[in-house]
Design a protein around this motif. Structure first.
Motif, short mmCIF file in Angstrom:
data_model
loop_
_atom_site.label_atom_id
_atom_site.label_comp_id
_atom_site.label_asym_id
_atom_site.label_seq_id
_atom_site.Cartn_x
_atom_site.Cartn_y
_atom_site.Cartn_z
N SER A 13 0.06 2.99 4.90
CA SER A 13 0.43 4.19 4.14
C SER A 13 1.10 5.21 5.04
O SER A 13 2.13 5.82 4.68
N SER A 14 0.52 5.43 6.23
CA SER A 14 1.08 6.40 7.16
C SER A 14 2.46 5.98 7.63
O SER A 14 3.39 6.80 7.73
N ARG B 33 4.95 6.61 4.90
CA ARG B 33 5.30 8.03 4.80
C ARG B 33 6.26 8.43 5.92
O ARG B 33 7.15 9.26 5.72
N ASN B 34 6.07 7.86 7.10
CA ASN B 34 6.98 8.15 8.21
C ASN B 34 8.39 7.68 7.93
O ASN B 34 9.36 8.24 8.47
N SER C 67 8.01 7.76 -0.97
CA SER C 67 7.30 8.73 -1.78
C SER C 67 5.80 8.47 -1.82
O SER C 67 5.38 7.32 -1.97
N PRO C 68 4.98 9.53 -1.69
CA PRO C 68 3.52 9.35 -1.81
C PRO C 68 3.12 8.73 -3.14
O PRO C 68 2.12 8.00 -3.20
N GLU D 199 -1.59 9.90 -6.16
CA GLU D 199 -0.69 10.46 -5.16
C GLU D 199 -1.45 11.33 -4.16
O GLU D 199 -1.17 11.33 -2.96
N ASP E 231 -2.60 11.64 4.88
CA ASP E 231 -1.53 12.31 5.61
C ASP E 231 -1.01 11.40 6.72
O ASP E 231 -1.76 10.62 7.31
N ALA E 232 0.28 11.51 6.98
CA ALA E 232 0.90 10.65 7.98
C ALA E 232 0.50 11.07 9.38
O ALA E 232 0.34 12.26 9.67
#
Length: 327
Positions: free
Chosen positions: A27-28, A31-32, A36-37, A165, A170-171
């Motif tokens: 997930s991180s 996001r990097n 989209s979340p 969402e 958080d990344a």
């Protein structure tokens, strides 16, 4: 024997922990890369709860224990609805308004009936596994397509999508993301392998079938993250996510977990899977469908009485399993 039980427990904890780290790293990293979340929440995070079951199914099937894989998928679905949802509703009644959940409740009934039909002849073949896996990708694509198309015309107001969402972590930096992703990739199959081996050893020592060990110890163990997530969801007033994650997990278990048994180790399955376990899985799914008909102010309502009914169904199933073992 005590050593094997210890290995089973440690492997189970490690399996759940490594699945969480795998999801966090993936997930991180996503996001990097600017994904989209919302998309991450509907795919990586949503599938994360079924990662332990998928790894167990793959490992067991590669070892030729397709009954363990099938038992894990069926047992996890029964546990998710009857135990996890039952305890969650007892803890706090659920009021759900998500259109996504309303759409997926009939879908889980359809795919569960399909799984029952595929297992009814005591054989689970490659083509059946392939059909379910194709269905999994179609389901993911359709969910993303519907959600993304809706987001282009108006702000997303579906509580489940919003809550999913918000659950995206958080990344962190790319190196840390890669580190946790690699840790998950390493420890997921390793812990799954030890878990399957110890489970088979214990099952043989007590004269329990591979199917039953998958239906009970492994299924309940791999469903514990869903229980924790559901309790946390209602504490945070995210009732839609609590029910939605259970329904989504059950859809994944049939389409992405059960399918692996057919793809990797097609062949005959324990006759009890078709005569006892798949019908019970279908029965508790039908029960969930009926319970969700009751609405309050336009919302699905699953109160404490319904939760007690679900838990009673889980206890009755365990009693059925162990009464037959004694015989």
């Amino acid at each position: 024997m005590l050593l094997q039980i210890l290995i089973l427990l440690v492997s189970l904890v490690t399996l759940v922990w490594s699945a969480d780290k795998f999801v966090f790293g993936a997930s991180s990293l996503a996001r990097n890369f600017g994904i989209s979340p919302m998309i991450i929440g509907l795919t990586i995070v949503a599938m994360g709860s079924s990662a332990p079951e998928m790894m167990i199914a793959a490992t067991a099937s590669l070892d030729g224990n397709n009954n363990t894989a099938i038992g894990n998928a069926i047992g996890s679905n029964i546990t998710n609805i009857a135990l996890v949802l039952g305890i969650t509703a007892l803890f706090q009644p659920l009021n759900v308004s998500s259109s996504t959940v309303r759409r997926e409740i009939p879908l889980i009934l359809i795919v569960t009936a399909l799984a029952y039909w595929m297992l009814s002849d005591d054989y689970f073949g490659f083509n059946e596994g392939l059909s379910l896996m194709i269905g999994f990708f179609v389901y993911i694509f359709a969910l993303l397509f519907i959600t993304i198309r809706a987001s282009k015309t108006r702000p997303i107001d579906d509580p489940l999508i919003i809550e999913a969402e918000q659950e995206v972590p958080d990344a962190v930096s790319k190196p840390k993301s890669l580190l946790w992703l690699v840790v998950g990739i390493i420890f997921l199959p390793m812990s799954a392998s030890y878990l399957v081996d110890s489970s088979v050893f214990i099952a043989k020592a007590f004269g329990i079938s591979d199917l039953v060990i998958g239906l009970t110890v492994i299924a309940v163990g791999t469903s514990l993250p869903e229980l924790a997530a559901s309790i946390m969801s209602i504490i945070k007033k995210e009732d839609d996510l609590a029910l939605g994650s259970i329904i989504g997990s059950n859809i994944f278990n049939i389409l992405a977990v059960l399918s692996l048994a057919g793809l990797i180790a097609p062949g005959e399955v324990d006759s009890d899977a078709a005569a006892r376990d798949a019908p019970y899985m279908l029965g508790v799914t039908v029960l969930l469908f009926i319970l969700c008909f009751t609405r309050r102010a336009g919302k699905f309502c699953i109160g404490r009485l319904k939760g007690l009914l679900l838990i009673s169904a889980f206890i009755a199933y365990q009693a059925l399993l162990f009464s037959q073992i004694k015989q």
